[in-house]
Design an enzyme around this catalytic site. Structure first.
Site, PDB file in Angstrom:
ATOM      1  N   ASP A 113      20.099  15.206  42.068  1.00 30.26           N
ATOM      2  CA  ASP A 113      19.018  15.312  43.032  1.00 30.26           C
ATOM      3  C   ASP A 113      17.736  15.505  42.228  1.00 30.26           C
ATOM      4  OD1 ASP A 113      17.669  15.419  45.425  1.00 30.26           O
ATOM      5  OD2 ASP A 113      19.028  16.859  46.337  1.00 30.26           O
ATOM      6  N   GLU A 128      10.948  19.846  61.060  1.00 31.56           N
ATOM      7  CA  GLU A 128      12.248  20.086  60.445  1.00 31.56           C
ATOM      8  C   GLU A 128      12.479  18.996  59.405  1.00 31.56           C
ATOM      9  OE1 GLU A 128      15.417  19.805  63.282  1.00 31.56           O
ATOM     10  OE2 GLU A 128      14.644  17.988  64.213  1.00 31.56           O
TER      11      GLU A 128
END
Length: 864
Positions: free
Chosen positions: A258, A605
């Site tokens: 990541d 979100e």
């Protein structure tokens, strides 16, 4: 030009010469000719060209969660959580296959003669996300397929197969399943969090979808996570990457970190697992991470760091060779080192994206994803209402269609636009009424700006800078009519840009104003040198500060904004004085029906966000309630006495307790994609019968949940939550009804390890055609067993009165439980089965039938 011709010629010759060479052989040949410095550069996600070997530059970072993302116009399908709500694996496969086609098309459109790509995507897709949505507060849960390991597994397998195709030696794209292995928030903690899941939860919940992705779907890439597991950062975790992934599961693809996760391994404020960047690169390579996504510390992303690690003896060059060879194998299989127009996908053209057929698939996916949560008879409309008023912050919002990790729909259909088109003979009016968490915003008109205090010259002075820090001398100075720019899809060199507008503003109203700049990244706004908005890290939908302005008075204004991505159409907005609530109420009083479209957007979100609003923190949510301004307006609309349909657009569970108790109809539309507004309108009209089912539990309150940071599954999800939810996992209503006949079990008693078949007739007992999602749940009364577990599902279409036999095979694994040590065993005793349109029992039981079989003996199984 000569260099481009030479590079193309080399690629063509190598393609012909290597036609009979395997990907492994060709990759090994290439790596054997590279210098140490060249190898170190190739493990960065922005891999430079090696012209003498015919290797073009390549950017491995490409997003395709629900369509091609961040490369301009593309078909935008429902967000992943919406796909999961369809409970339709063939649909998900088709979406991924179409997405892969669009990746191929855009790759062709942006491919340079030397084989590199200009402003477009490659063919390595960093999707799907099969992390378990264990807690509805997690902002990135929208990217997943929900809370259940089995549903997530089946959706993930379908998506990977769609992206990659049927030929592993010539994949259409390479799928990258993420984030391995135990990762699901909180977002603010992800770069330093160390989680300690029990062995039971690892085997029972967190790893099954990854196992299936690798062993069944044959995903050719895996992304390791930010957080540490049991004290070891995920991208340096030998237990998970080497022992489990490559050892037990025999994964032979590549692992990508990541972004910035390699830096996290050594940075003091992150894991500080090792002391230096060289050690971080070494432990990652030794554990099995092959590709470094390098958006973190510059020393970690510098290839010279890896070179030093090798020369210092921290990692061998042979170990580096393994990583580079895996990466070259992927590029060879994809045809990235060959001339275009050859291979199994030569029929795809540069124009094969955002096509009518692809949009039609997006529309169908939106229809299948819609979940009807409540209906007291209002829906579908018996006839077209004479007057419809559409209210709410998501009613005319494109953001609420697309979610995150998204592309740009060329002709987005908002809910308001969809209703207006579908009910063409009705009077359809739109009033925003409220913003998501504050008064609604609108674009500041050009006429409000001027360059001088006397307002004799319209416009603003604009200064544009290279880089995102407004540093140095402006590269461009000009006059703009507004603080507005369409940055579009910038090149790599243009991705970091900043701009400053200065001048004056003259409002037409007196009262409290609130400002926002709608950019993707940071901004600051000053009025008369007073800062009224400071969101320099990541933008959010509105500012905290009201400022009192007088009509006709001239005020100094300064807007500073940065660009660090590809999202276009950025503009200055304001909320003007006065209550839009009152306008909405007046419109509702004159209407026959009110459609309130509320919820959230991915501006609230999402991933590692700086959101300054009640109920939100770092991209996660603190509460599951509808934001207060929306709830207030919804209650006022209901008080008018007019029927109100609530349409929710969001990526996670919401606590809609008041709405459930008071409103006649509630629809969960998720982030439904570019054509989502059409699907919502068709649902209201009854053009199809909704059949979506919830892939997550809708709780009544966060008070029903354990602490967010606790990774133990006890008390979480329908499998281990013993309370009463608002809407259970697997729940969804229809415009028709279904009846289940008595189940038939192939064997009432079995020995542990054997399989059985169970079937039941399902009949459409209603008056209209519709889909039913037939679900199989298994329950065991044993230590370590969930309350019940989904072990099969089929979405079927039945005409009114039609019946069909539905059969499930119940394997030994379906009857197993996982003990505290992580051992999977089939114990002796009763196995309770349920076949129905949802879970049995509770306040909202679904139609269905029970069955029971008895197991004798005991059998230990493989963990996965």
């Amino acid at each position: 030009m000569k260099r481009l011709i030479l590079a193309s010629a080399i690629a063509a010759m190598m393609s012909a010469a290597c036609a009979q060479t395997t990907a492994e052989q060709r990759a090994a040949q290439l790596v054997s000719q590279m210098t140490l410095e060249e190898k170190a550069a190739q493990i960065q996600h922005r891999a430079p060209a090696i012209p003498r070997l015919g290797i073009p530059a390549y950017n491995w970072w490409n997003e395709g969660l629900h369509g091609v993302a961040r490369t301009g116009e593309a078909t935008v399908f429902p967000q992943a959580i919406g796909m999961a709500a369809s409970w339709d694996t063939q649909l998900v496969h088709d979406i991924a296959d179409t997405t892969a086609t669009e990746f191929r098309a855009k790759y062709l459109a942006h491919r340079r003669p030397d084989g590199s790509i200009s402003g477009g995507p490659g063919l390595t897709v960093w999707s799907p996300n099969v992390n378990i949505f264990r807690d509805p507060r997690w902002g990135r849960g929208q990217e997943t397929y929900g809370e259940d390991p089995f549903l997530t597994t089946r959706m993930g397998v379908a998506f990977i197969r769609g992206l990659q195709g049927d030929d592993p030696e010539h994949p259409k794209t390479v799928a990258t399943v993420k984030h391995f292995a135990v990762h699901s928030g909180p977002e603010p903690d992800r770069h330093h969090e160390d989680v300690h899941p029990s062995q039971h939860d690892v085997v029972d919940t967190y790893l099954p979808a990854f196992y299936a992705a690798v062993t069944e779907a044959k995903s050719q890439a895996v992304m390791c996570a930010y957080n540490a597991v049991d004290g070891v950062p995920a991208c340096a975790n030998t237990r998970y990457l080497k022992d489990t992934l490559r050892g037990q599961w025999k994964f032979d693809g590549h692992v990508v970190s990541d972004c910035a996760a390699i830096a996290d391994i050594h940075v003091a404020k992150s894991h500080a697992y090792v002391k230096s960047p060289e050690e971080a690169a070494a432990v990652a390579l030794k554990a099995g991470t092959d590709l470094f996504c390098s958006s973190g510390a510059k020393d970690t992303s510098d290839p010279a760091t890896t070179v030093r690690a090798v020369r210092q003896g921290l990692v061998s060059e042979a170990e580096l060779d393994v990583a580079v060879r895996r990466l070259m194998e992927a590029r060879v299989r994809l045809g990235l080192l060959d001339a275009p127009g050859v291979g199994p996908y030569a029929g795809i053209t540069a124009k094969d994206f955002d096509t009518p057929a692809h949009k039609a698939l997006s529309t169908q996916a939106a229809r299948e994803s819609m979940v009807l949560l409540k209906n007291s008879g209002l829906l579908p409309f018996k006839s077209a209402p004479r007057r419809i008023v559409v209210v709410g912050p998501n009613a005319n919002s494109v953001d609420s269609l697309v979610g995150n990790y998204n592309g740009t729909p060329s002709q987005p259909i908002t809910v308001y636009a969809g209703i207006k088109a579908r009910f063409a003979n009705s009077e359809v009016n739109y009033v925003e009424g409220t913003g998501w968490v504050a008064p609604p915003l609108e674009d500041v008109p050009d006429a409000a700006f001027c360059q001088d205090a006397a307002c004799t010259q319209p416009g603003l002075k604009a200064e544009e800078f290279k880089g995102a820090k407004l540093a140095g001398t402006a590269a461009v100075v000009r006059t703009d009519s507004n603080a507005r720019v369409a940055w579009g899809t910038p090149t790599r060199e243009e991705r970091e840009t900043s701009i400053r507008w200065t001048g004056y503003i003259k409002p037409g109203d007196s009262g409290a104003f609130r400002f926002r700049y709608s950019g993707e990244n940071g901004y600051r706004i000053y009025v008369d040198d007073k800062m009224v908005a400071d969101v320099w890290d990541i933008a959010w939908p509105t500012s905290d500060t009201d400022i009192q302005l007088k009509a006709g008075q001239v005020y100094k204004i300064r807007i500073e904004a940065m660009q660090k991505g590809s999202r276009g159409d950025h503009r200055l907005q304001w909320s003007r004085p006065g209550s839009s609530d009152d306008v909405a109420i007046k419109a509702a009083q004159d209407a026959d029906v009110v459609v309130f479209v509320g919820g959230l957007t991915a501006r609230f979100e999402g991933e590692a966000m700086s959101v300054k609003a009640p109920g939100f923190a770092g991209g996660d949510r603190v509460t599951m309630d509808l934001p207060a301004p929306q709830q207030k307006l919804l209650e006022r609309l209901h008080a008018t006495g007019k029927p109100v349909v609530l349409v929710m657009m969001n990526g996670s569970a919401m606590s809609l307790n008041w709405a459930e108790a008071n409103l006649p109809a509630i629809v969960e539309a998720w982030y439904p994609g570019g054509e989502g507004g059409q699907a919502v309108a068709e649902l209201l009209a009854g053009d199809f019968s909704p059949a979506g089912r919830l892939p997550v539990t809708f709780y009544k309150s966060v008070d029903q949940l354990p602490p967010f940071g606790d990774y133990a599954m006890k008390g979480r999800t329908y499998r281990y939550f013993s309370g009463e939810p608002l809407y259970p996992f697997g729940y969804g209503l229809s415009y028709t009804s279904f009846a289940y006949g008595q189940p038939v079990v192939s064997k009432a008693s079995v020995r542990a390890g054997d399989a059985v078949e169970v079937s039941a007739e399902v009949r459409n007992s209603g008056s209209r055609d519709g889909d039913e999602v037939v679900q199989l749940y298994v329950s065991r009364k044993a230590d370590g067993a969930p309350l019940r577990a989904l072990r099969g599902f089929q979405r079927i279409h039945l005409k009114a009165g039609e019946a069909r036999k539905v059969t499930f095979k119940v394997e030994a694994k379906d009857m197993s439980i996982v003990d505290a040590k992580g051992t999977r065993v089939v114990p002796a005793g009763a196995v309770d089965l349920w076949i129905g349109g949802g879970q049995p029992g509770g306040a909202k039981p679904a139609a269905g039938v029970p069955a029971r079989i008895t197991v004798s003996g005991q059998q230990v199984l493989n963990a996965f």
